[in-house]
Design an enzyme around this catalytic site. Structure first.
Site, PDB file in Angstrom:
ATOM      1  N   LYS A   1      57.271  81.587 -70.761  1.00 22.84           N
ATOM      2  CA  LYS A   1      55.921  81.141 -70.266  1.00 22.84           C
ATOM      3  C   LYS A   1      55.253  80.387 -71.619  1.00 22.84           C
ATOM      4  O   LYS A   1      54.833  80.810 -72.463  1.00 22.84           O
ATOM      5  CB  LYS A   1      55.226  82.384 -69.935  1.00 22.84           C
ATOM      6  CG  LYS A   1      53.785  81.823 -69.404  1.00 22.84           C
ATOM      7  CD  LYS A   1      52.997  83.214 -69.063  1.00 22.84           C
ATOM      8  CE  LYS A   1      51.512  82.587 -68.842  1.00 22.84           C
ATOM      9  NZ  LYS A   1      50.564  83.751 -68.894  1.00 22.84           N
TER      10      LYS A   1
ATOM     11  N   GLY B   1      41.531  85.533 -67.832  1.00 22.16           N
ATOM     12  CA  GLY B   1      40.537  86.712 -67.741  1.00 22.16           C
ATOM     13  C   GLY B   1      39.428  86.518 -67.086  1.00 22.16           C
ATOM     14  O   GLY B   1      38.646  87.521 -67.426  1.00 22.16           O
TER      15      GLY B   1
ATOM     16  N   ALA C   1      46.624  82.785 -64.183  1.00 20.88           N
ATOM     17  CA  ALA C   1      45.153  82.751 -64.701  1.00 20.88           C
ATOM     18  C   ALA C   1      44.097  82.664 -63.781  1.00 20.88           C
ATOM     19  O   ALA C   1      43.966  81.612 -63.065  1.00 20.88           O
ATOM     20  CB  ALA C   1      45.276  81.811 -66.031  1.00 20.88           C
ATOM     21  N   GLY C   2      43.163  83.372 -63.953  1.00 19.00           N
ATOM     22  CA  GLY C   2      41.837  83.289 -63.531  1.00 19.00           C
ATOM     23  C   GLY C   2      41.781  84.253 -62.011  1.00 19.00           C
ATOM     24  O   GLY C   2      40.413  84.097 -61.495  1.00 19.00           O
TER      25      GLY C   2
ATOM     26  N   ASN D   1      47.248  89.464 -64.703  1.00 16.29           N
ATOM     27  CA  ASN D   1      47.418  90.684 -65.571  1.00 16.29           C
ATOM     28  C   ASN D   1      46.016  91.514 -65.622  1.00 16.29           C
ATOM     29  O   ASN D   1      45.902  92.904 -65.177  1.00 16.29           O
ATOM     30  CB  ASN D   1      47.666  89.867 -67.084  1.00 16.29           C
ATOM     31  CG  ASN D   1      47.973  91.358 -68.165  1.00 16.29           C
ATOM     32  OD1 ASN D   1      48.619  91.045 -68.875  1.00 16.29           O
ATOM     33  ND2 ASN D   1      47.401  92.510 -67.870  1.00 16.29           N
ATOM     34  N   THR D   2      45.102  90.733 -66.110  1.00 14.44           N
ATOM     35  CA  THR D   2      43.786  91.569 -66.283  1.00 14.44           C
ATOM     36  C   THR D   2      43.135  91.997 -65.067  1.00 14.44           C
ATOM     37  O   THR D   2      42.719  93.370 -65.157  1.00 14.44           O
ATOM     38  CB  THR D   2      42.720  90.552 -66.890  1.00 14.44           C
ATOM     39  OG1 THR D   2      43.290  89.921 -68.032  1.00 14.44           O
ATOM     40  CG2 THR D   2      41.441  91.299 -67.342  1.00 14.44           C
TER      41      THR D   2
END
Lengths: 258, 65
Positions: A97, A158, A185-186, A207-208
């Site tokens: 990645k 994040g 992301a986001g 992830n977050t």
């Protein structure tokens, strides 16, 4: 229909990051609950012995999932390329990645460095998963560089904002009709994941939103269901919004009382 | 010999990267090395000679997003 990237069929359209969980046990449970077949990992400095890294690597291997190492935190082509080469040896995979970060605060990708690094790594036999913006021309350059999948953000890493540029994502999907596209992301909530899946994106990487949820394991399951629902909805052909009201009950045959 | 290992100044006796890893107590096969920003594959560590001021990176698996 199952998703395939770089010739590998994926059991799930959800990919999960492994950072920021309250404990290794919660991480392991969240990965299982998510049904993810791919998790992202990184390489970092470790003091003498390297035992902590060894323990983490053992935990990931026990999960029986495929790993997608990242180059997170790399701010130059050189850093990203060297990190990718190191990751290939440790994680024994050509998958990478690719992140080349252009700005400390926004974590926006340096798309110029990204294309350059992608070209170098693809030539060395890497299967590059580039973290990019929703810029169409950058996407084209990444494909020319040898990428077979694109991973546009939908909001800053994040930020949990969800898709902030729906029109841009629609254009991206339409422009790269035959390329696997994964939103990276986001995403903050399962409804965000469902929304981008309904647009026809092939998968999501997050992830977050799971790791920092009150209950990461249940949130992982919620995202899994949202991704599946969004995909199903896309395949079923969602109704387009209309400007005017349209009655759902037939007008013909209605009674007249006056 | 003064080296910079993972960003920290360090005095080491080891003449090669492989011997430095042994001197620092690294075991197992889950780490990767770089010397002055260039990746050094595991089989090449024994031949990678160290010089005064060299920068060594030793990276291991970590959580990532």
């Amino acid at each position: 229909m199952a998703l395939a990237v770089y010739g590998t069929g994926l059991s799930s359209r959800l990919m999960l990051g492994t950072a920021q969980y309250p404990s290794p046990a919660v991480l392991a449970e969240a990965v299982k609950a998510s049904g993810a077949g791919i998790v992202t990992v990184s390489l970092r400095r470790e003091g003498a012995g390297g035992e902590s890294g060894g323990r983490f690597w053992a935990l990931i291997r026990e999960l029986g999932v495929r790993v997608l190492p990242n180059t997170a935190g790399c701010h130059s082509v050189k850093e990203a390329v060297t990190t990718a080469r190191m990751a290939r040896e440790v994680f024994r995979t050509d998958w990478i990645k690719l992140e080349v970060i252009g700005h400390h605060d926004t974590l926006q990708p340096d798309v110029f460095g990204l294309v350059e690094a992608a070209r170098i790594l693809a030539a060395e036999g890497f299967s590059v998963f580039p973290y990019t913006t929703d810029d169409l021309v950058v996407g084209e350059r990444l494909l020319e560089a040898g990428c077979q999948v694109l991973m546009p953000w939908c909001a800053p890493i994040g930020s949990a904002k969800g898709p902030v540029n729906i029109d841009g994502l629609k254009a991206y999907r339409a422009h790269f009709a035959d390329i696997p596209l994964i939103i990276d992301a986001g995403l903050g909530r399962p409804s965000h994941a469902a929304a981008v899946m309904e647009l026809g994106f092939d998968g999501v990487l997050l992830n977050t939103a799971v790791a920092k949820a009150g209950d990461p394991v249940r949130m992982a399951e919620a995202f899994a269901q949202a991704v599946e629902a969004g995909r199903l909805a896309f395949e079923a052909g969602p109704l387009e919004p209309r400007d005017m009201a349209v009655p759902s009950t037939p007008l013909i045959g209605r009674a007249v009382f006056s | 010999m003064k080296l910079i290992v993972n960003g920290q100044a360090l005095d080491a006796k080891a003449p090669t990267l492989a011997e430095l890893l042994a001197e620092l107590g690294y075991e197992g096969d889950w780490y990767a090395t770089a010397l002055n920003s260039e990746f050094v594959p595991a089989p090449e560590r024994a031949a990678a000679r160290l010089s005064e001021g060299d920068r060594v990176e030793i990276l291991t698996p970590r959580q990532g997003g």
